[in-house]
Scaffold this active site. Structure first.
Site, PDB file in Angstrom:
ATOM      1  N   HIS A   1       0.836  -1.205   0.000  1.00 26.40           N
ATOM      2  CA  HIS A   1       0.000   0.000   0.000  1.00 26.40           C
ATOM      3  C   HIS A   1       0.870   1.254   0.000  1.00 26.40           C
ATOM      4  O   HIS A   1       0.612   2.198  -0.758  1.00 26.40           O
ATOM      5  CB  HIS A   1      -0.913   0.007   1.230  1.00 26.40           C
ATOM      6  CG  HIS A   1      -1.666   1.288   1.413  1.00 26.40           C
ATOM      7  ND1 HIS A   1      -2.903   1.518   0.836  1.00 26.40           N
ATOM      8  CD2 HIS A   1      -1.360   2.417   2.097  1.00 26.40           C
ATOM      9  CE1 HIS A   1      -3.316   2.725   1.161  1.00 26.40           C
ATOM     10  NE2 HIS A   1      -2.398   3.296   1.926  1.00 26.40           N
ATOM     11  N   GLU A   2       1.900   1.270   0.832  1.00 26.92           N
ATOM     12  CA  GLU A   2       2.773   2.441   0.892  1.00 26.92           C
ATOM     13  C   GLU A   2       3.555   2.615  -0.403  1.00 26.92           C
ATOM     14  O   GLU A   2       3.807   3.737  -0.836  1.00 26.92           O
ATOM     15  CB  GLU A   2       3.724   2.329   2.091  1.00 26.92           C
ATOM     16  CG  GLU A   2       3.023   2.268   3.437  1.00 26.92           C
ATOM     17  CD  GLU A   2       2.018   3.394   3.659  1.00 26.92           C
ATOM     18  OE1 GLU A   2       2.215   4.488   3.101  1.00 26.92           O
ATOM     19  OE2 GLU A   2       1.034   3.175   4.391  1.00 26.92           O
TER      20      GLU A   2
ATOM     21  N   HIS B   1       1.696   4.623  -2.884  1.00 22.05           N
ATOM     22  CA  HIS B   1       1.859   6.081  -2.811  1.00 22.05           C
ATOM     23  C   HIS B   1       3.111   6.540  -3.562  1.00 22.05           C
ATOM     24  O   HIS B   1       3.116   7.612  -4.179  1.00 22.05           O
ATOM     25  CB  HIS B   1       1.939   6.521  -1.350  1.00 22.05           C
ATOM     26  CG  HIS B   1       0.647   6.410  -0.610  1.00 22.05           C
ATOM     27  ND1 HIS B   1      -0.533   6.947  -1.090  1.00 22.05           N
ATOM     28  CD2 HIS B   1       0.333   5.830   0.582  1.00 22.05           C
ATOM     29  CE1 HIS B   1      -1.503   6.709  -0.228  1.00 22.05           C
ATOM     30  NE2 HIS B   1      -1.013   6.019   0.776  1.00 22.05           N
TER      31      HIS B   1
END
Length: 225
Positions: A94-95, A98
């Site tokens: 998920h990170e 980004h």
């Protein structure tokens, strides 16, 4: 009514936090079958997208994972950096989502970054401006406070598509690169969905607070008339 309102705005965030912590804790105990640590999985995805310059660092705390767009660094909590759990690999991916957004100049992410100074100002000063403005009948000060707070609310709302998109990217990368098995997709999705609830809750509470201030301001003006 006010008591009910305050109960609601307290319960919603607490429920969301309990949900994400419970789901994360559950799948943090389940090892992923591919044997990747969160840091290793993150490196694979970053390199796949040509983000060789993005570093990966270990940080303390639990669920403190984040991507720093200024330093181009992915920071993972120790548990996810070293751990080989389904939860850890999902959070790490998920990170990385980004970081990919940053590379591609994802519009909502850029808009959110642009809102940061105003949102911080709104979070710090809006309550003071609104309350003082209403109590002392300084209409312009109250309106300024509401505008500042609205900017902070907008920041919360813009955060939603940014987070949902990062999770969508994470699931796609985990599956496409074979970092999780088909059986692990559902648990990984549950972890990311639970985490998203915290942002939804924060946005909902912010909107409710904005509406409360607006109604307070309108009610005060109507009483004066």
């Amino acid at each position: 009514m006010y008591l009910l309102y305050f109960v609601i705005i307290m319960i919603i965030p607490l429920w969301a936090q309990a949900k994400v912590k419970g789901t994360y804790s559950r799948f943090a105990q389940v090892a992923n079958q591919t044997g990747y640590t969160g840091a290793q999985a993150a490196r694979v995805i970053l390199d796949q997208h040509g983000l060789y310059h993005v570093g990966i660092e270990e940080i303390g705390g639990r669920l403190t994972d984040h991507y720093d767009p200024r330093d181009k660094v992915l920071r993972l909590s120790s548990e996810n950096y070293h751990g080989r759990s389904i939860a850890g690999i999902a959070v790490a991916a998920h990170e990385v989502g980004h970081a990919i957004q940053d590379k591609e100049n994802y519009a909502p992410l850029r808009f959110r970054h642009a809102l940061v100074p105003v949102a911080n100002l709104g979070s710090n000063l809006s309550y003071f401006f609104i309350i003082i403005g209403i109590l002392l009948h300084f209409t312009q000060l109250a309106v300024l406070g509401i505008i500042f707070f609205a900017a902070a609310v907008l920041f919360q709302l813009v955060t939603l598509p940014v987070e949902f998109n990062a999770s969508s990217r994470a699931m796609a990368q985990l599956a496409d690169l074979g970092l999780i098995t088909s059986e692990e997709r559902s648990p990984a999705r549950k972890v990311l969905s639970a985490a998203a609830l915290t942002y939804v809750a924060a946005a909902l509470v912010a909107v409710l607070e904005l509406l409360r201030f607006v109604f307070m301001f309108l009610g005060t003006n109507n009483n004066e008339e």
